[in-house]
Design a protein around this motif. Sequence first.
Motif, PDB file in Angstrom:
ATOM      1  N   ARG A 100      -0.156   3.271  -2.994  1.00  0.00           N
ATOM      2  CA  ARG A 100       0.238   4.584  -2.485  1.00  0.00           C
ATOM      3  C   ARG A 100      -0.784   5.606  -2.981  1.00  0.00           C
ATOM      4  O   ARG A 100      -1.138   5.618  -4.149  1.00  0.00           O
ATOM      5  CB  ARG A 100       1.632   4.934  -2.965  1.00  0.00           C
ATOM      6  N   THR A 101      -1.226   6.436  -2.075  1.00  0.00           N
ATOM      7  CA  THR A 101      -2.236   7.431  -2.411  1.00  0.00           C
ATOM      8  C   THR A 101      -1.763   8.818  -1.992  1.00  0.00           C
ATOM      9  O   THR A 101      -0.852   8.953  -1.181  1.00  0.00           O
ATOM     10  CB  THR A 101      -3.569   7.121  -1.696  1.00  0.00           C
ATOM     11  N   ASP A 102      -2.418   9.814  -2.551  1.00  0.00           N
ATOM     12  CA  ASP A 102      -2.172  11.184  -2.103  1.00  0.00           C
ATOM     13  C   ASP A 102      -3.443  11.686  -1.422  1.00  0.00           C
ATOM     14  O   ASP A 102      -4.431  10.950  -1.320  1.00  0.00           O
ATOM     15  CB  ASP A 102      -1.750  12.089  -3.265  1.00  0.00           C
ATOM     16  N   ASP A 103      -3.431  12.914  -0.950  1.00  0.00           N
ATOM     17  CA  ASP A 103      -4.582  13.453  -0.213  1.00  0.00           C
ATOM     18  C   ASP A 103      -5.856  13.468  -1.056  1.00  0.00           C
ATOM     19  O   ASP A 103      -6.937  13.149  -0.571  1.00  0.00           O
ATOM     20  CB  ASP A 103      -4.288  14.869   0.297  1.00  0.00           C
ATOM     21  N   GLU A 104      -5.718  13.829  -2.323  1.00  0.00           N
ATOM     22  CA  GLU A 104      -6.884  13.903  -3.204  1.00  0.00           C
ATOM     23  C   GLU A 104      -7.527  12.523  -3.382  1.00  0.00           C
ATOM     24  O   GLU A 104      -8.747  12.382  -3.297  1.00  0.00           O
ATOM     25  CB  GLU A 104      -6.471  14.458  -4.562  1.00  0.00           C
ATOM     26  N   LEU A 105      -6.697  11.514  -3.605  1.00  0.00           N
ATOM     27  CA  LEU A 105      -7.226  10.157  -3.769  1.00  0.00           C
ATOM     28  C   LEU A 105      -7.825   9.646  -2.466  1.00  0.00           C
ATOM     29  O   LEU A 105      -8.872   8.982  -2.472  1.00  0.00           O
ATOM     30  CB  LEU A 105      -6.134   9.213  -4.273  1.00  0.00           C
ATOM     31  N   GLU A 106      -7.212   9.947  -1.348  1.00  0.00           N
ATOM     32  CA  GLU A 106      -7.748   9.555  -0.036  1.00  0.00           C
ATOM     33  C   GLU A 106      -9.154  10.127   0.161  1.00  0.00           C
ATOM     34  O   GLU A 106     -10.073   9.422   0.572  1.00  0.00           O
ATOM     35  CB  GLU A 106      -6.831  10.040   1.095  1.00  0.00           C
ATOM     36  N   ARG A 107      -9.313  11.423  -0.143  1.00  0.00           N
ATOM     37  CA  ARG A 107     -10.628  12.058   0.006  1.00  0.00           C
ATOM     38  C   ARG A 107     -11.651  11.417  -0.927  1.00  0.00           C
ATOM     39  O   ARG A 107     -12.782  11.144  -0.527  1.00  0.00           O
ATOM     40  CB  ARG A 107     -10.538  13.560  -0.267  1.00  0.00           C
TER      41      ARG A 107
END
Length: 66
Positions: A4-11
Amino acid sequence: MTLRTDDELERALTALAEAEGTSRQEIVRRAVLERYERSGHAARVQESSARLIDKWSDVLDRLGSV
């Protein structure tokens, strides 16, 4: 395995993968293995330091009192 990732990790994953020309999965794999290696290294350094301090404590005490 699902990550599971958040927007910051995705970027961050996307940017690193593009910069290194590899997959996002490979970026995560390398990060985990690097962390694992570093934690093992830190433990070995700590154990070695404790042994050396024990072995040389009398010399270190004398040097500190000069």
